[in-house]
Scaffold this active site. Sequence first.
Site, PDB file in Angstrom:
ATOM      1  N   HIS A 249     -37.159  96.935 173.628  1.00 32.23           N
ATOM      2  CA  HIS A 249     -37.454  95.501 173.593  1.00 32.23           C
ATOM      3  C   HIS A 249     -38.777  95.295 172.861  1.00 32.23           C
ATOM      4  O   HIS A 249     -39.468  96.260 172.526  1.00 32.23           O
ATOM      5  CB  HIS A 249     -37.479  94.861 174.995  1.00 32.23           C
ATOM      6  CG  HIS A 249     -38.578  95.332 175.898  1.00 32.23           C
ATOM      7  ND1 HIS A 249     -38.458  96.434 176.714  1.00 32.23           N
ATOM      8  CD2 HIS A 249     -39.822  94.828 176.136  1.00 32.23           C
ATOM      9  CE1 HIS A 249     -39.575  96.602 177.401  1.00 32.23           C
ATOM     10  NE2 HIS A 249     -40.415  95.646 177.067  1.00 32.23           N
TER      11      HIS A 249
ATOM     12  N   HIS B   1     -42.025  94.485 173.193  1.00 27.76           N
ATOM     13  CA  HIS B   1     -43.366  94.461 173.774  1.00 27.76           C
ATOM     14  C   HIS B   1     -44.151  95.629 173.180  1.00 27.76           C
ATOM     15  O   HIS B   1     -43.567  96.603 172.692  1.00 27.76           O
ATOM     16  CB  HIS B   1     -43.314  94.583 175.301  1.00 27.76           C
ATOM     17  CG  HIS B   1     -43.048  93.285 176.002  1.00 27.76           C
ATOM     18  ND1 HIS B   1     -42.763  93.201 177.350  1.00 27.76           N
ATOM     19  CD2 HIS B   1     -43.051  91.997 175.539  1.00 27.76           C
ATOM     20  CE1 HIS B   1     -42.583  91.927 177.685  1.00 27.76           C
ATOM     21  NE2 HIS B   1     -42.749  91.189 176.623  1.00 27.76           N
TER      22      HIS B   1
ATOM     23  N   ASP C 239     -45.678  98.121 174.339  1.00 28.10           N
ATOM     24  CA  ASP C 239     -45.463  99.476 174.867  1.00 28.10           C
ATOM     25  C   ASP C 239     -44.138 100.065 174.412  1.00 28.10           C
ATOM     26  O   ASP C 239     -43.841 101.229 174.707  1.00 28.10           O
ATOM     27  CB  ASP C 239     -45.557  99.495 176.393  1.00 28.10           C
ATOM     28  CG  ASP C 239     -44.646  98.479 177.062  1.00 28.10           C
ATOM     29  OD1 ASP C 239     -44.178  97.557 176.386  1.00 28.10           O
ATOM     30  OD2 ASP C 239     -44.412  98.603 178.288  1.00 28.10           O
TER      31      ASP C 239
ATOM     32  N   HIS D 190     -36.275  91.876 182.469  1.00 26.86           N
ATOM     33  CA  HIS D 190     -37.695  91.964 182.126  1.00 26.86           C
ATOM     34  C   HIS D 190     -38.000  91.090 180.911  1.00 26.86           C
ATOM     35  O   HIS D 190     -39.057  90.456 180.832  1.00 26.86           O
ATOM     36  CB  HIS D 190     -38.058  93.423 181.859  1.00 26.86           C
ATOM     37  CG  HIS D 190     -39.436  93.626 181.329  1.00 26.86           C
ATOM     38  ND1 HIS D 190     -40.569  93.406 182.069  1.00 26.86           N
ATOM     39  CD2 HIS D 190     -39.864  94.030 180.094  1.00 26.86           C
ATOM     40  CE1 HIS D 190     -41.636  93.670 181.343  1.00 26.86           C
ATOM     41  NE2 HIS D 190     -41.238  94.033 180.140  1.00 26.86           N
TER      42      HIS D 190
ATOM     43  N   ASN E 256     -45.470  93.003 184.656  1.00 30.45           N
ATOM     44  CA  ASN E 256     -45.524  91.901 183.692  1.00 30.45           C
ATOM     45  C   ASN E 256     -44.198  91.135 183.689  1.00 30.45           C
ATOM     46  O   ASN E 256     -43.178  91.663 183.264  1.00 30.45           O
ATOM     47  CB  ASN E 256     -45.825  92.462 182.298  1.00 30.45           C
ATOM     48  CG  ASN E 256     -45.852  91.376 181.237  1.00 30.45           C
ATOM     49  OD1 ASN E 256     -45.876  90.184 181.537  1.00 30.45           O
ATOM     50  ND2 ASN E 256     -45.859  91.784 179.978  1.00 30.45           N
TER      51      ASN E 256
END
Length: 249
Positions: free
Chosen positions: A101, A103, A105, A164, A195
């Site tokens: 995804h 993000h 990280d 998420h 988060n």
Amino acid sequence: MRLLTAFIFAILFHGFAHAQATQNPKLLVTPLTDQVLVHSTYGVYQNNSIPSNGLIIKTKDGIVLVDTGWDSDGNTDNTRQLLRWVADNLRQPVRLCIVTHAHEDRVGGISALLKAGVRVISTPLTAQKSVKLGYESPEGILPNDTTFTIGQEPIRCYFPGEGHTSDNIVVWLPNQRILHGGCFVKSVAAFGMGNVADANLKEWANSIRRVQSQFGTAKIVVPGHEEWSDTRALDHTLRLLEKHGAKQR
């Protein structure tokens, strides 16, 4: 006086260096099987140093990575260190990286991978979101559910629904019975949801149940952060979602 000042400076510098080392440990690589390893790099979330997990998959046609290292603000040190580790220790080229995804990280180190000639792929939505966040775009070619084989190793990429994020996918290795849940799945060591700025909290539990239905035979489930276990991580994620919902009401 000079000696005292130098001594105080040395103590402060040592403390600062120690804090920096605590915040950003070196890359950790942990074998799960002969063919699959976890790469863990570290970032800072809410003033805490947090490990971020991805996969290193050894195939007969080279290495497949799942997710980049945790890199942000244009600094790709973690991902470059990951590439160096693979080159030094596995002595195989990295053929592909799947990002789960958009993000930092998961996709933060994409520029280092592209510079090294590594192909990076994702769903179309992840590619779009990556560009909006200021990252280079992965190839947005993955359907919502697809299996492909590299070097005789089948790899299934599956979008279970929003959780998420709106674009989170999981990666399943059927030969190994290993599921990379990414940040969609919480570690059994987690006490909270982490988060949730881009989360769909109403749909997350339904999406988890789809994963349980599809991959209930998993021996190992690797979450995006902290320690891995087995399908207990899926049950634990559901419990955390229930607690989070109760707190919100």
